[in-house]
Design a protein around this motif. Sequence first.
Motif, PDB file in Angstrom:
ATOM      1  N   MET A 146       0.853  -1.290   0.135  1.00 24.83           N
ATOM      2  CA  MET A 146       0.043  -0.025  -0.011  1.00 24.83           C
ATOM      3  C   MET A 146       0.867   1.301   0.028  1.00 24.83           C
ATOM      4  O   MET A 146       0.408   2.280   0.059  1.00 24.83           O
ATOM      5  CB  MET A 146      -0.920   0.059   1.279  1.00 24.83           C
ATOM      6  N   GLN A 147       2.203   1.186   0.143  1.00 26.51           N
ATOM      7  CA  GLN A 147       3.182   2.329   0.060  1.00 26.51           C
ATOM      8  C   GLN A 147       2.404   3.323   1.164  1.00 26.51           C
ATOM      9  O   GLN A 147       2.333   4.562   0.996  1.00 26.51           O
ATOM     10  CB  GLN A 147       3.328   2.794  -1.212  1.00 26.51           C
ATOM     11  N   CYS A 148       2.300   2.814   2.536  1.00 26.59           N
ATOM     12  CA  CYS A 148       1.619   3.594   3.427  1.00 26.59           C
ATOM     13  C   CYS A 148       2.350   5.006   3.693  1.00 26.59           C
ATOM     14  O   CYS A 148       3.500   4.996   3.599  1.00 26.59           O
ATOM     15  CB  CYS A 148       1.456   2.823   4.803  1.00 26.59           C
ATOM     16  N   PRO A 208       3.719   1.302   9.241  1.00 28.12           N
ATOM     17  CA  PRO A 208       4.030   0.594  10.384  1.00 28.12           C
ATOM     18  C   PRO A 208       5.289  -0.294  10.310  1.00 28.12           C
ATOM     19  O   PRO A 208       5.884  -0.734  11.419  1.00 28.12           O
ATOM     20  CB  PRO A 208       3.028  -0.353  10.834  1.00 28.12           C
ATOM     21  N   CYS A 209       5.560  -0.572   8.976  1.00 31.79           N
ATOM     22  CA  CYS A 209       6.823  -1.486   8.642  1.00 31.79           C
ATOM     23  C   CYS A 209       8.082  -0.869   9.094  1.00 31.79           C
ATOM     24  O   CYS A 209       8.948  -1.400   9.096  1.00 31.79           O
ATOM     25  CB  CYS A 209       6.629  -2.369   7.380  1.00 31.79           C
ATOM     26  N   VAL A 239       7.809   3.218  -0.224  1.00 31.28           N
ATOM     27  CA  VAL A 239       8.425   2.421   0.916  1.00 31.28           C
ATOM     28  C   VAL A 239       9.649   1.416   0.159  1.00 31.28           C
ATOM     29  O   VAL A 239       9.127   0.559  -0.122  1.00 31.28           O
ATOM     30  CB  VAL A 239       7.425   1.574   1.827  1.00 31.28           C
ATOM     31  N   TYR A 270      -1.170  -5.644   6.099  1.00 31.98           N
ATOM     32  CA  TYR A 270      -1.792  -6.076   4.743  1.00 31.98           C
ATOM     33  C   TYR A 270      -0.804  -7.425   4.217  1.00 31.98           C
ATOM     34  O   TYR A 270      -1.065  -7.605   3.125  1.00 31.98           O
ATOM     35  CB  TYR A 270      -1.474  -4.910   3.874  1.00 31.98           C
ATOM     36  N   ALA A 305       1.999  -7.671   3.076  1.00 32.87           N
ATOM     37  CA  ALA A 305       2.576  -7.080   1.821  1.00 32.87           C
ATOM     38  C   ALA A 305       4.109  -7.618   1.767  1.00 32.87           C
ATOM     39  O   ALA A 305       4.712  -7.380   0.476  1.00 32.87           O
ATOM     40  CB  ALA A 305       2.375  -5.753   1.494  1.00 32.87           C
ATOM     41  N   ARG A 306       4.503  -8.184   2.840  1.00 29.53           N
ATOM     42  CA  ARG A 306       6.042  -8.331   2.746  1.00 29.53           C
ATOM     43  C   ARG A 306       6.245 -10.113   2.957  1.00 29.53           C
ATOM     44  O   ARG A 306       5.454 -10.663   3.604  1.00 29.53           O
ATOM     45  CB  ARG A 306       6.669  -7.795   4.007  1.00 29.53           C
TER      46      ARG A 306
END
Lengths: 239, 410
Positions: free
Chosen positions: A86-88, A92-93, A110, A129, A131-132
């Motif tokens: 999501m390229q927040c 939080p990562c 990110v 998410y 995502a990693r």
Amino acid sequence: MPDLLEKQNVFVQMQEDIKRALQKPVDERRWVMVIDLRKCVGCSACTISCVAENKLPPGVVYRPVLESEIGTYPNVTRRFMPRPCMQCDEPPCVPVCPVHATWKRPDGIVAIDYEQCIGCRYCITACPYSARTFDTGHTYDEGTPEQMVYELLTNFEYGQGWDRESEGSPIGNVRKCHFCLHRLEEGELPACVTTCMGVANYFGDANDPDSIVAKLISRPNVIRLKEEMGTEPKVYYLV
Amino acid sequence: MSKTVQRIVWVAAIVGFVVGLYGLWLRVSVGHQAANYGSYVPWGLWVAGYIYCIGLSAGAFLMSTLVYVFRIERLKSIGKLSLFTALVSLFAALFMIWLDLGHPERAYKLVLNTNFRSIMGWMIWLYAAYFILLLVELWFAMRADLVACSDDAGLRGKLCRFLSFGKTDTSEAARTADANILRVLGAIGVPLAVAFHGGVGALFGVVGARPYWNSGLTPIMFLVGALASGGALLTFVVAFWGPKVGSEEHRKVVVFLGQIVLGLLLFDLLLEWAEYSISLYSAVPAEAESLRLVLFGDYWWVFWIVHLLIGAVVPILLLVFRGRSVGAVGLAGALIAITFLSVRLNIVLPALAVEELEGLRTAFTGPGLTFAYSPSLMEWLFFIWTISLAGLGFLIGYKLLPIVRTKEVA
Ligand code: SF4
Ligand code: SF4
């Protein structure tokens, strides 16, 4: 049909949006992705194009398409939801990384420094998410007699050549979607966006009011996932 | 009986060491590909084993402060034993988490490029401080005894002579000075131990993405769990290795430790009840799903049988009804200490074994892209190897160093 002919292809438009954005200083760009869930047919071509683009090994995936069933038999439909990183804006990562190996770039992407990451996987736990993913060094030809050439192809994430033969990074690292940063910097759209046959994906610079994405994300039917986490995702879904 | 137990532990440690070597070899040669943790369950047995051992260390250390800081007369004789137990467990914890890294050779970056916004970033510094503190404290606690055993024949004498670093003054005044230093060191150690083990708890507690961890109670549960499990381990150790095994004095120490452990265990269970019951009642999906896995999932028996029955009910019965018998208290300590691994596993895994987004489970397949986790052969063997190595370290150190010698300085 002069109208139709004059109307520019959406890919060409997006490409131009990107080129305009690249003229600006990096910190004035704001890359966002918009995914139209009404158009997604769940073919997973984006997932695979991403695997091909970034030479992802088994077990590493940047953009799976999540399927869920809505309703009960016989009144069922399916929903398909591609899930890139999501390229927040409040990722939080990032703060959890003990060695500054992952950070938010000025353009909002990110990034991960593969040479810096120690592979502790704390960031995986922190991402809401999933995502990693973790690259343990698997290959597709495991258990077969011959090593395939495609297994050893160099990948160009973050604009650098990563050589798989050396067995160094990104093996042992955490990896994730970066909006195909290496393509963007060359004025190309992310691989998933170009591949989607239904044009369910839009990409561009949200800071540019003339860009397609800027217009799309101001619509009322736009949602972001897990807003309650305060992550401020830069991937928007049209529903 | 003490001799038999010691022999059993020796054999177990040697067998574990030899068999576990295969796990170490797999870790070094095949690496993370031979592990069952991966992308969706990124942390597995080794992370659980790490918080387990670090908890044992913190707990055993905090027990030593009863001797050196609070100067509880009754426990005087077990100060060194608790420090040594803490040191060995710390070693096991750090070794395990080191090889859990994707790039162990980059561990130095934790020091050179620390991100102090990350709790994990803090850990390395806290551990380093704690490690040094343990070494120094242990040295001061043993100093007088090192001098005393300098004249022993063979390796032991040589080692004692070397380790005393020429400080041979054992006068009353020198020993009082040692005791005062120990008090200061121990007093520094208390907040340090609270910081690093509470810190490990916070490392999990701050992860907002995992509702099962994300609670203010998490660091507290870590601390109480550390005290209970570390205290239990120490009780086991003292019961069978403790100074003057068989004497009435020894029995009193063991009984007293048993009572402390009983209290701590009950307190730990209370916190567990608070955490579980509140979350189950409100049944917020992600957290309730994790709890469902703990209580009724495929590994329900880890909670009900290993943790509750063997790790709580049986030891509580032993401590309540046979609390005056050294053997029973020692056994209770061993049961609590060993089964506490199940508590640690049930902290780490259930939070990770739930889908963060609906449909992830089936969206894409590949090694590590699964929510079902059980440790692989390599994970078990390497875990066993590390624990056995620490066990051997303890047993050998116990033989060579004056850990239960009588010249206590406190
Ligand atoms: S989606 Fe996950 S990996 Fe991507 S920026 Fe947000 S928290 Fe980080
Ligand atoms: S796995 Fe790498 S990027 Fe992620 S937190 Fe650890 S060191 Fe940072």
